[in-house]
Design a protein around this motif. Structure first.
Motif, PDB file in Angstrom:
ATOM      1  N   LEU A   1       0.840  -1.213   0.000  1.00 24.57           N
ATOM      2  CA  LEU A   1       0.000   0.000   0.000  1.00 24.57           C
ATOM      3  C   LEU A   1       0.870   1.257   0.000  1.00 24.57           C
ATOM      4  O   LEU A   1       0.530   2.260  -0.639  1.00 24.57           O
ATOM      5  CB  LEU A   1      -0.942   0.005   1.205  1.00 24.57           C
ATOM      6  N   LEU A   2       1.988   1.207   0.687  1.00 21.43           N
ATOM      7  CA  LEU A   2       2.920   2.336   0.683  1.00 21.43           C
ATOM      8  C   LEU A   2       3.267   2.753  -0.751  1.00 21.43           C
ATOM      9  O   LEU A   2       3.253   3.938  -1.084  1.00 21.43           O
ATOM     10  CB  LEU A   2       4.203   1.958   1.441  1.00 21.43           C
ATOM     11  N   GLY A   3       3.565   1.776  -1.586  1.00 19.86           N
ATOM     12  CA  GLY A   3       3.936   2.073  -2.973  1.00 19.86           C
ATOM     13  C   GLY A   3       2.837   2.850  -3.697  1.00 19.86           C
ATOM     14  O   GLY A   3       3.114   3.847  -4.374  1.00 19.86           O
ATOM     15  N   TYR A   4       1.606   2.418  -3.528  1.00 22.69           N
ATOM     16  CA  TYR A   4       0.497   3.127  -4.186  1.00 22.69           C
ATOM     17  C   TYR A   4       0.252   4.481  -3.523  1.00 22.69           C
ATOM     18  O   TYR A   4      -0.070   5.445  -4.205  1.00 22.69           O
ATOM     19  CB  TYR A   4      -0.756   2.248  -4.197  1.00 22.69           C
ATOM     20  N   ASN A   5       0.437   4.540  -2.212  1.00 20.20           N
ATOM     21  CA  ASN A   5       0.220   5.819  -1.514  1.00 20.20           C
ATOM     22  C   ASN A   5       1.194   6.898  -1.993  1.00 20.20           C
ATOM     23  O   ASN A   5       0.849   8.072  -2.010  1.00 20.20           O
ATOM     24  CB  ASN A   5       0.352   5.639   0.005  1.00 20.20           C
ATOM     25  N   PHE A   6       2.394   6.510  -2.372  1.00 19.86           N
ATOM     26  CA  PHE A   6       3.331   7.541  -2.861  1.00 19.86           C
ATOM     27  C   PHE A   6       3.290   7.718  -4.376  1.00 19.86           C
ATOM     28  O   PHE A   6       4.101   8.434  -4.953  1.00 19.86           O
ATOM     29  CB  PHE A   6       4.746   7.362  -2.314  1.00 19.86           C
ATOM     30  N   GLY A   7       2.342   7.037  -5.032  1.00 21.64           N
ATOM     31  CA  GLY A   7       2.177   7.258  -6.469  1.00 21.64           C
ATOM     32  C   GLY A   7       2.892   6.246  -7.342  1.00 21.64           C
ATOM     33  O   GLY A   7       2.916   6.368  -8.567  1.00 21.64           O
ATOM     34  N   GLY A   8       3.477   5.213  -6.705  1.00 22.34           N
ATOM     35  CA  GLY A   8       4.134   4.139  -7.448  1.00 22.34           C
ATOM     36  C   GLY A   8       3.316   2.854  -7.342  1.00 22.34           C
ATOM     37  O   GLY A   8       2.073   2.905  -7.357  1.00 22.34           O
ATOM     38  N   LYS A   9       4.010   1.728  -7.222  1.00 25.55           N
ATOM     39  CA  LYS A   9       3.338   0.426  -7.136  1.00 25.55           C
ATOM     40  C   LYS A   9       3.994  -0.435  -6.065  1.00 25.55           C
ATOM     41  O   LYS A   9       5.116  -0.136  -5.637  1.00 25.55           O
ATOM     42  CB  LYS A   9       3.433  -0.294  -8.487  1.00 25.55           C
ATOM     43  N   GLY A  10       3.298  -1.522  -5.677  1.00 22.39           N
ATOM     44  CA  GLY A  10       3.855  -2.373  -4.629  1.00 22.39           C
ATOM     45  C   GLY A  10       3.548  -3.846  -4.825  1.00 22.39           C
ATOM     46  O   GLY A  10       2.543  -4.208  -5.447  1.00 22.39           O
ATOM     47  N   ILE A  11       4.424  -4.670  -4.269  1.00 22.43           N
ATOM     48  CA  ILE A  11       4.326  -6.128  -4.408  1.00 22.43           C
ATOM     49  C   ILE A  11       4.342  -6.767  -3.018  1.00 22.43           C
ATOM     50  O   ILE A  11       5.099  -6.343  -2.141  1.00 22.43           O
ATOM     51  CB  ILE A  11       5.509  -6.658  -5.249  1.00 22.43           C
ATOM     52  N   LEU A  12       3.518  -7.795  -2.860  1.00 24.62           N
ATOM     53  CA  LEU A  12       3.515  -8.561  -1.603  1.00 24.62           C
ATOM     54  C   LEU A  12       4.322  -9.840  -1.805  1.00 24.62           C
ATOM     55  O   LEU A  12       4.110 -10.556  -2.790  1.00 24.62           O
ATOM     56  CB  LEU A  12       2.077  -8.908  -1.200  1.00 24.62           C
ATOM     57  N   VAL A  13       5.254 -10.118  -0.894  1.00 28.00           N
ATOM     58  CA  VAL A  13       5.997 -11.384  -0.956  1.00 28.00           C
ATOM     59  C   VAL A  13       5.489 -12.333   0.131  1.00 28.00           C
ATOM     60  O   VAL A  13       4.973 -11.902   1.166  1.00 28.00           O
ATOM     61  CB  VAL A  13       7.526 -11.181  -0.802  1.00 28.00           C
ATOM     62  N   LEU A  14       5.655 -13.635  -0.135  1.00 26.09           N
ATOM     63  CA  LEU A  14       5.084 -14.648   0.762  1.00 26.09           C
ATOM     64  C   LEU A  14       6.080 -15.142   1.819  1.00 26.09           C
ATOM     65  O   LEU A  14       5.774 -16.035   2.592  1.00 26.09           O
ATOM     66  CB  LEU A  14       4.542 -15.822  -0.055  1.00 26.09           C
ATOM     67  N   THR A  15       7.263 -14.554   1.862  1.00 25.23           N
ATOM     68  CA  THR A  15       8.192 -14.854   2.957  1.00 25.23           C
ATOM     69  C   THR A  15       7.693 -14.117   4.209  1.00 25.23           C
ATOM     70  O   THR A  15       6.748 -13.325   4.128  1.00 25.23           O
ATOM     71  CB  THR A  15       9.616 -14.373   2.581  1.00 25.23           C
ATOM     72  N   GLY A  16       8.330 -14.353   5.341  1.00 22.58           N
ATOM     73  CA  GLY A  16       7.946 -13.656   6.586  1.00 22.58           C
ATOM     74  C   GLY A  16       6.479 -13.903   6.922  1.00 22.58           C
ATOM     75  O   GLY A  16       6.024 -15.045   6.967  1.00 22.58           O
ATOM     76  N   HIS A  17       5.728 -12.794   7.107  1.00 26.18           N
ATOM     77  CA  HIS A  17       4.299 -12.900   7.435  1.00 26.18           C
ATOM     78  C   HIS A  17       3.417 -12.910   6.194  1.00 26.18           C
ATOM     79  O   HIS A  17       2.196 -12.848   6.295  1.00 26.18           O
ATOM     80  CB  HIS A  17       3.871 -11.717   8.311  1.00 26.18           C
ATOM     81  N   GLY A  18       4.045 -12.951   5.023  1.00 26.98           N
ATOM     82  CA  GLY A  18       3.313 -12.787   3.768  1.00 26.98           C
ATOM     83  C   GLY A  18       2.110 -13.705   3.594  1.00 26.98           C
ATOM     84  O   GLY A  18       1.039 -13.261   3.186  1.00 26.98           O
ATOM     85  N   LYS A  19       2.284 -14.975   3.945  1.00 25.36           N
ATOM     86  CA  LYS A  19       1.180 -15.925   3.739  1.00 25.36           C
ATOM     87  C   LYS A  19      -0.046 -15.547   4.560  1.00 25.36           C
ATOM     88  O   LYS A  19      -1.175 -15.717   4.119  1.00 25.36           O
ATOM     89  CB  LYS A  19       1.633 -17.350   4.061  1.00 25.36           C
ATOM     90  N   LYS A  20       0.197 -15.018   5.757  1.00 23.07           N
ATOM     91  CA  LYS A  20      -0.928 -14.609   6.624  1.00 23.07           C
ATOM     92  C   LYS A  20      -1.569 -13.316   6.129  1.00 23.07           C
ATOM     93  O   LYS A  20      -2.677 -12.977   6.523  1.00 23.07           O
ATOM     94  CB  LYS A  20      -0.432 -14.407   8.062  1.00 23.07           C
ATOM     95  N   GLN A  21      -0.828 -12.576   5.315  1.00 21.59           N
ATOM     96  CA  GLN A  21      -1.321 -11.266   4.868  1.00 21.59           C
ATOM     97  C   GLN A  21      -2.176 -11.366   3.604  1.00 21.59           C
ATOM     98  O   GLN A  21      -2.927 -10.442   3.299  1.00 21.59           O
ATOM     99  CB  GLN A  21      -0.130 -10.332   4.604  1.00 21.59           C
ATOM    100  N   VAL A  22      -2.049 -12.494   2.891  1.00 25.88           N
ATOM    101  CA  VAL A  22      -2.736 -12.606   1.597  1.00 25.88           C
ATOM    102  C   VAL A  22      -4.241 -12.361   1.717  1.00 25.88           C
ATOM    103  O   VAL A  22      -4.818 -11.621   0.923  1.00 25.88           O
ATOM    104  CB  VAL A  22      -2.469 -13.986   0.949  1.00 25.88           C
ATOM    105  N   ASN A  23      -4.874 -12.946   2.745  1.00 15.38           N
ATOM    106  CA  ASN A  23      -6.330 -12.770   2.834  1.00 15.38           C
ATOM    107  C   ASN A  23      -6.746 -11.353   3.252  1.00 15.38           C
ATOM    108  O   ASN A  23      -7.904 -10.987   3.139  1.00 15.38           O
ATOM    109  CB  ASN A  23      -6.981 -13.843   3.720  1.00 15.38           C
ATOM    110  N   LYS A  24      -5.782 -10.563   3.695  1.00 13.67           N
ATOM    111  CA  LYS A  24      -6.091  -9.167   4.027  1.00 13.67           C
ATOM    112  C   LYS A  24      -6.238  -8.304   2.773  1.00 13.67           C
ATOM    113  O   LYS A  24      -6.787  -7.202   2.836  1.00 13.67           O
ATOM    114  CB  LYS A  24      -4.982  -8.568   4.897  1.00 13.67           C
ATOM    115  N   ILE A  25      -5.708  -8.815   1.663  1.00 14.00           N
ATOM    116  CA  ILE A  25      -5.776  -8.031   0.409  1.00 14.00           C
ATOM    117  C   ILE A  25      -7.231  -7.783   0.026  1.00 14.00           C
ATOM    118  O   ILE A  25      -7.579  -6.697  -0.442  1.00 14.00           O
ATOM    119  CB  ILE A  25      -5.049  -8.769  -0.739  1.00 14.00           C
ATOM    120  N   ALA A  26      -8.087  -8.786   0.275  1.00 15.55           N
ATOM    121  CA  ALA A  26      -9.500  -8.681  -0.107  1.00 15.55           C
ATOM    122  C   ALA A  26     -10.159  -7.455   0.525  1.00 15.55           C
ATOM    123  O   ALA A  26     -11.055  -6.848  -0.062  1.00 15.55           O
ATOM    124  CB  ALA A  26     -10.232  -9.950   0.298  1.00 15.55           C
TER     125      ALA A  26
END
Ligand SMILES: [Zn+2]
Length: 191
Positions: free
Chosen positions: A139-164
């Motif tokens: 979201l930071l990337g979009y907030n500053f006018g760019g783009k962003g990617i989510l990776v599945l390392t770290g907490h990534g897998k738990k974060q995927v369902n938050k995208i919805a």
């Protein structure tokens, strides 16, 4: 006020814990820093493509009293040293020491760290990307006018369902930072 900038660079803003080093809950000792094996080839590839590399990290452990700002600086010095051992030099590390209830403009997904880095390092935020294991990071990337990617390392897998729950979706969801670099380089060519 600084002089008008003529040469602006694209950048990739990397999250720290769970993106470039193995996540440890409120990492508070430099002994616990372990960098993922794919970080070297990822950063080198992005730098070759012309991107500045900046780490931006929320460190609310400071606000919560878990460790001091001095300790965080030691951790970051160690991180820079570990990267240097692999012949990698990044352009900067920025951190937010505040907690979720503090009023600040730097805690991701707020853009304070990115705008500061853009000013310090001549970065064109509209051509820049973020990579991280939290929805906040992309979201930071979009907030500053760019783009962003989510990776599945770290907490990534738990974060995927938050995208919805978010209106803004990531550019991509990928296994790790190396796969993110490929998405970024391909996307950047289109611009
Ligand atoms: Zn902050």
């Amino acid at each position: 006020m600084k002089n008008k900038k003529e040469n602006l660079y694209p950048a990739v803003f990397l999250d720290r814990d769970g993106t470039i080093n193995h996540d440890k809950h409120y990492l508070s000792d430099e002994k616990d820093l372990k960098i993922y094996s794919f970080v070297k080839k990822s950063i080198l590839k992005l730098q070759k493509a012309g991107f500045k590399i900046v780490i931006v990290t929320n460190q609310s452990g400071i606000s919560r009293g878990f460790f001091s700002e001095n300790k965080l600086k030691k951790i970051h010095n160690k991180l820079i040293a570990l990267l240097k051992e692999q012949n990698i030099k990044i352009d900067g590390i920025y951190y937010c020491p505040h907690g979720p209830n503090d009023i600040c403009d730097c805690r991701k997904p707020k853009i304070g760290m990115a705008t500061k880095a853009a000013d310090d390092l001549n970065i064109d935020l509209k051509k820049s990307y973020t990579v991280g294991d939290s929805t906040r990071d992309y979201l930071l990337g979009y907030n500053f006018g760019g783009k962003g990617i989510l990776v599945l390392t770290g907490h990534g897998k738990k974060q995927v369902n938050k995208i919805a729950k978010e209106k803004q979706k990531p550019l991509a969801v990928v296994k790790n930072l190396y796969l993110a670099t490929e998405v970024i380089i391909n996307d950047h060519k289109k611009v």
